[in-house]
Design a protein around this motif. Sequence first.
Motif, PDB file in Angstrom:
ATOM      1  N   UNK A   1     -20.232 105.687  74.581  1.00 19.12           N
ATOM      2  CA  UNK A   1     -18.875 106.487  74.879  1.00 19.12           C
ATOM      3  C   UNK A   1     -17.746 105.186  74.996  1.00 19.12           C
ATOM      4  N   UNK A   2     -18.403 104.049  75.954  1.00 21.78           N
ATOM      5  CA  UNK A   2     -17.517 103.608  76.681  1.00 21.78           C
ATOM      6  C   UNK A   2     -17.890 102.204  74.725  1.00 21.78           C
ATOM      7  N   UNK A   3     -18.753 102.395  74.784  1.00 24.65           N
ATOM      8  CA  UNK A   3     -19.556 101.069  73.816  1.00 24.65           C
ATOM      9  C   UNK A   3     -18.067 101.867  72.254  1.00 24.65           C
ATOM     10  N   UNK A   4     -18.483 103.108  72.104  1.00 25.67           N
ATOM     11  CA  UNK A   4     -17.698 103.422  70.720  1.00 25.67           C
ATOM     12  C   UNK A   4     -15.867 103.032  70.928  1.00 25.67           C
ATOM     13  N   UNK A   5     -15.496 102.680  72.462  1.00 24.72           N
ATOM     14  CA  UNK A   5     -14.420 102.915  72.786  1.00 24.72           C
ATOM     15  C   UNK A   5     -14.020 101.255  72.701  1.00 24.72           C
ATOM     16  N   UNK A   6     -14.727 100.435  73.076  1.00 21.14           N
ATOM     17  CA  UNK A   6     -15.150  98.323  72.964  1.00 21.14           C
ATOM     18  C   UNK A   6     -14.367  99.070  71.836  1.00 21.14           C
ATOM     19  N   UNK A   7     -14.975  99.350  70.995  1.00 19.01           N
ATOM     20  CA  UNK A   7     -14.664  98.364  69.697  1.00 19.01           C
ATOM     21  C   UNK A   7     -13.774  98.853  68.895  1.00 19.01           C
ATOM     22  N   UNK A  42     -12.766  98.001  84.969  1.00 24.25           N
ATOM     23  CA  UNK A  42     -14.124  97.721  86.607  1.00 24.25           C
ATOM     24  C   UNK A  42     -15.329  97.722  86.013  1.00 24.25           C
ATOM     25  N   UNK A  43     -15.539  97.853  84.481  1.00 27.34           N
ATOM     26  CA  UNK A  43     -17.065  97.462  83.803  1.00 27.34           C
ATOM     27  C   UNK A  43     -16.614  96.937  82.332  1.00 27.34           C
ATOM     28  N   UNK A  44     -17.595  96.488  82.203  1.00 30.13           N
ATOM     29  CA  UNK A  44     -18.114  96.433  80.862  1.00 30.13           C
ATOM     30  C   UNK A  44     -19.134  97.161  80.029  1.00 30.13           C
ATOM     31  N   UNK A  45     -19.168  97.683  78.394  1.00 28.73           N
ATOM     32  CA  UNK A  45     -20.528  97.927  78.192  1.00 28.73           C
ATOM     33  C   UNK A  45     -21.733  97.071  78.227  1.00 28.73           C
ATOM     34  N   UNK A  46     -22.703  97.826  77.624  1.00 27.70           N
ATOM     35  CA  UNK A  46     -23.949  96.824  77.814  1.00 27.70           C
ATOM     36  C   UNK A  46     -24.021  97.425  76.279  1.00 27.70           C
ATOM     37  N   UNK A  47     -24.094  95.806  75.581  1.00 31.19           N
ATOM     38  CA  UNK A  47     -24.187  95.479  73.914  1.00 31.19           C
ATOM     39  C   UNK A  47     -25.687  95.294  73.337  1.00 31.19           C
ATOM     40  N   UNK A  48     -25.892  96.188  72.298  1.00 26.86           N
ATOM     41  CA  UNK A  48     -26.882  96.302  72.454  1.00 26.86           C
ATOM     42  C   UNK A  48     -27.645  95.142  71.888  1.00 26.86           C
ATOM     43  N   UNK A  49     -28.740  94.740  71.804  1.00 24.01           N
ATOM     44  CA  UNK A  49     -29.372  93.631  71.144  1.00 24.01           C
ATOM     45  C   UNK A  49     -29.344  93.567  69.880  1.00 24.01           C
ATOM     46  N   UNK A  50     -30.251  95.022  68.851  1.00 23.33           N
ATOM     47  CA  UNK A  50     -29.966  95.279  67.820  1.00 23.33           C
ATOM     48  C   UNK A  50     -28.826  94.994  66.791  1.00 23.33           C
ATOM     49  N   UNK A  51     -27.618  95.377  68.218  1.00 24.99           N
ATOM     50  CA  UNK A  51     -26.010  95.464  67.583  1.00 24.99           C
ATOM     51  C   UNK A  51     -25.967  93.975  67.475  1.00 24.99           C
TER      52      UNK A  51
END
Length: 350
Positions: A1-7, A42-51
């Motif tokens: 969800x945090x990755x979605x929010x990041x985008x 205070x933290x960042x999303x883990x960005x998947x290598x495939x993305x």
Amino acid sequence: MYLVLTHLVGGAGGYWGKKKGIPAGAMIGALLAVALMNTLVGHAAHYPPNLRVIVQILSGLIIGGRFTREDVKALRVMGKPILILLTMMFTFTILFSVLMQRISGLSFMTSLFACSPGGMSDLSLIAVDFGASTDKVMLLQLFRFVIVVMFFPNIIKKLYLSTSAPAISVEDSEAEPKEKESSRQFSLEKLKKFAVSLVVSSAGALLLRFLGVPAGAIIGAILATVVLSVASDLLSYPSFVKVLSRVLAGCYIGSQISRATWAALGELVIPMIIMAVEVFVMSFVTAYLLSRFTGMNKATALFCCTPGGIAEMGLIAEELGLDTPKIVLMHSCRLISVICLIPVLANIFT
């Protein structure tokens, strides 16, 4: 969800940056928005290598699409100037990378990608494959761009041009000099061509990645796209793809920035000074050699050697009545050569 929010946050930031006319607005806006969110949370999303590979494929499609048949034909008469430019560029990049490593304490890989005169987003995307500090590379590349945009146009006007030109407003820092699509309705035929372009770019990226080539995804996408552009009329992409690639790149780079990044900003004072010296030395020395051994106009030569965005140099040159096609071709060769060859150098020094 945090990755979605990041985008989502990155998309909003990219839209804001582009509307405000900030250089590289889509990418910078997305980057700043995501970095701000990470800093507050205070933290960042883990960005998947495939993305990240998808981001590199889109970037490779845009970069490779700059080359046309006319550009290849022009290489016949521009071979000597391009050879001088690339030779001096890589020489100074290596020298200042070693200098930055020894004086500032940054790793050689971080110094190499920071000193390379390529695109901000493209080099940052590649740097992570070699263990470089992506956030520091991005900050130093951004500093280089600011120096070029703020100082070099006025320096060139005062040194070589007797008349002043009106200020230039540029929307996108590393934008392409030629748009593959206009704002007209995207027809079914164009959609088919875009599908072919995307498949070819993806195939090149996946092939070189499978073969284990350093930074293979983006290099493969670039090379495959160049071949498609030169060999056929099938290369096409809608204008939103360029913006999307920059927003995604900004989201990825921004995801590498957190509170710890800002705390370490003081470490970059010395690297920034070294970067400024490199920009001026590389530009003026290379411009002198171009003028001396090819007979190129001094103003045109300096425009060709200034490591700024293709759009900036092209638009300013057009405004001042210089040889714009020649300048755009030189910068296109610079950018593509850096993206393709710096990973090779990095692999050699690994």
